[in-house]
Design a protein around this motif. Structure first.
Motif, PDB file in Angstrom:
ATOM      1  N   LYS A 126     -26.219  -1.504  21.869  1.00 25.46           N
ATOM      2  CA  LYS A 126     -25.438  -0.939  22.974  1.00 25.46           C
ATOM      3  C   LYS A 126     -24.032  -0.560  22.488  1.00 25.46           C
ATOM      4  O   LYS A 126     -23.525   0.517  22.800  1.00 25.46           O
ATOM      5  CB  LYS A 126     -25.369  -1.949  24.120  1.00 25.46           C
ATOM      6  N   VAL A 127     -23.431  -1.449  21.716  1.00 29.66           N
ATOM      7  CA  VAL A 127     -22.094  -1.175  21.179  1.00 29.66           C
ATOM      8  C   VAL A 127     -22.150  -0.009  20.192  1.00 29.66           C
ATOM      9  O   VAL A 127     -21.285   0.878  20.215  1.00 29.66           O
ATOM     10  CB  VAL A 127     -21.500  -2.437  20.513  1.00 29.66           C
ATOM     11  N   LEU A 128     -23.172   0.014  19.349  1.00 34.26           N
ATOM     12  CA  LEU A 128     -23.324   1.119  18.398  1.00 34.26           C
ATOM     13  C   LEU A 128     -23.457   2.453  19.128  1.00 34.26           C
ATOM     14  O   LEU A 128     -22.885   3.461  18.695  1.00 34.26           O
ATOM     15  CB  LEU A 128     -24.557   0.893  17.514  1.00 34.26           C
ATOM     16  N   TRP A 153     -24.077  -3.589  10.105  1.00 31.74           N
ATOM     17  CA  TRP A 153     -24.272  -4.786   9.295  1.00 31.74           C
ATOM     18  C   TRP A 153     -24.679  -5.957  10.199  1.00 31.74           C
ATOM     19  O   TRP A 153     -25.621  -6.692   9.899  1.00 31.74           O
ATOM     20  CB  TRP A 153     -22.992  -5.110   8.530  1.00 31.74           C
ATOM     21  N   LEU A 154     -23.964  -6.116  11.318  1.00 32.44           N
ATOM     22  CA  LEU A 154     -24.268  -7.202  12.244  1.00 32.44           C
ATOM     23  C   LEU A 154     -25.668  -7.046  12.824  1.00 32.44           C
ATOM     24  O   LEU A 154     -26.404  -8.028  12.952  1.00 32.44           O
ATOM     25  CB  LEU A 154     -23.228  -7.258  13.365  1.00 32.44           C
ATOM     26  N   LEU A 155     -26.058  -5.827  13.141  1.00 27.86           N
ATOM     27  CA  LEU A 155     -27.398  -5.583  13.664  1.00 27.86           C
ATOM     28  C   LEU A 155     -28.457  -6.028  12.660  1.00 27.86           C
ATOM     29  O   LEU A 155     -29.442  -6.675  13.033  1.00 27.86           O
ATOM     30  CB  LEU A 155     -27.586  -4.104  14.010  1.00 27.86           C
ATOM     31  N   SER A 182     -32.619  -9.889  11.504  1.00 29.58           N
ATOM     32  CA  SER A 182     -33.391 -10.560  10.467  1.00 29.58           C
ATOM     33  C   SER A 182     -33.478 -12.073  10.663  1.00 29.58           C
ATOM     34  O   SER A 182     -34.261 -12.727   9.984  1.00 29.58           O
ATOM     35  CB  SER A 182     -32.788 -10.267   9.088  1.00 29.58           C
ATOM     36  N   ARG A 183     -32.703 -12.620  11.567  1.00 29.26           N
ATOM     37  CA  ARG A 183     -32.728 -14.080  11.733  1.00 29.26           C
ATOM     38  C   ARG A 183     -33.966 -14.496  12.521  1.00 29.26           C
ATOM     39  O   ARG A 183     -34.442 -13.757  13.393  1.00 29.26           O
ATOM     40  CB  ARG A 183     -31.453 -14.570  12.399  1.00 29.26           C
ATOM     41  N   PRO A 184     -34.482 -15.679  12.227  1.00 29.32           N
ATOM     42  CA  PRO A 184     -35.656 -16.178  12.946  1.00 29.32           C
ATOM     43  C   PRO A 184     -35.306 -16.483  14.403  1.00 29.32           C
ATOM     44  O   PRO A 184     -34.192 -16.891  14.705  1.00 29.32           O
ATOM     45  CB  PRO A 184     -36.037 -17.450  12.208  1.00 29.32           C
ATOM     46  N   ARG A 185     -36.240 -16.292  15.255  1.00 26.54           N
ATOM     47  CA  ARG A 185     -36.030 -16.540  16.696  1.00 26.54           C
ATOM     48  C   ARG A 185     -36.393 -17.944  17.052  1.00 26.54           C
ATOM     49  O   ARG A 185     -37.194 -18.588  16.662  1.00 26.54           O
ATOM     50  CB  ARG A 185     -36.849 -15.564  17.516  1.00 26.54           C
ATOM     51  N   GLU A 220     -28.011 -10.789  20.834  1.00 26.64           N
ATOM     52  CA  GLU A 220     -29.282 -10.098  20.753  1.00 26.64           C
ATOM     53  C   GLU A 220     -29.084  -8.735  20.080  1.00 26.64           C
ATOM     54  O   GLU A 220     -28.034  -8.109  20.253  1.00 26.64           O
ATOM     55  CB  GLU A 220     -29.866  -9.885  22.153  1.00 26.64           C
ATOM     56  N   PRO A 221     -30.090  -8.275  19.326  1.00 30.78           N
ATOM     57  CA  PRO A 221     -29.980  -6.953  18.710  1.00 30.78           C
ATOM     58  C   PRO A 221     -29.654  -5.850  19.715  1.00 30.78           C
ATOM     59  O   PRO A 221     -28.884  -4.938  19.415  1.00 30.78           O
ATOM     60  CB  PRO A 221     -31.349  -6.736  18.066  1.00 30.78           C
TER      61      PRO A 221
END
Length: 86
Positions: free
Chosen positions: A32-34, A76-78, A83-86, A26-27
């Protein structure tokens, strides 16, 4: 690990996700990591500013570069998971 290798890892993850062998990133997980990485960056910058020994500053600079590289990857991962469809 460069972004090309990271992109391959994300593609592999997507295949595992589609096969039901992985849980969804999940974003908010990446955010959280960022947040942790940004706090670490601020801590390292403060330590670098107060450090007088050259060897210790070199070590802290190396750690700062690593933290910033991880931040680049996380951003980049975020973008990828947002952007991916849910």
């Amino acid at each position: 690990m460069g972004l090309k290798k990271l992109a391959q890892k994300v593609a592999d993850y997507q295949q595992r996700l589609e096969a039901g062998k992985a849980s969804t990133i999940e974003p908010r997980h990446v955010e959280k990591v960022l947040d942790k990485l940004r706090r670490k960056e601020a801590e390292l910058l403060a330590r670098i500013a107060s450090e007088t020994e050259r060897d210790e500053r070199v070590d802290l600079d190396r750690k700062l570069r690593v933290a910033r590289e991880h931040m680049t990857r996380a951003e980049w991962l975020l973008a990828e998971v947002s952007s991916r469809p849910r």
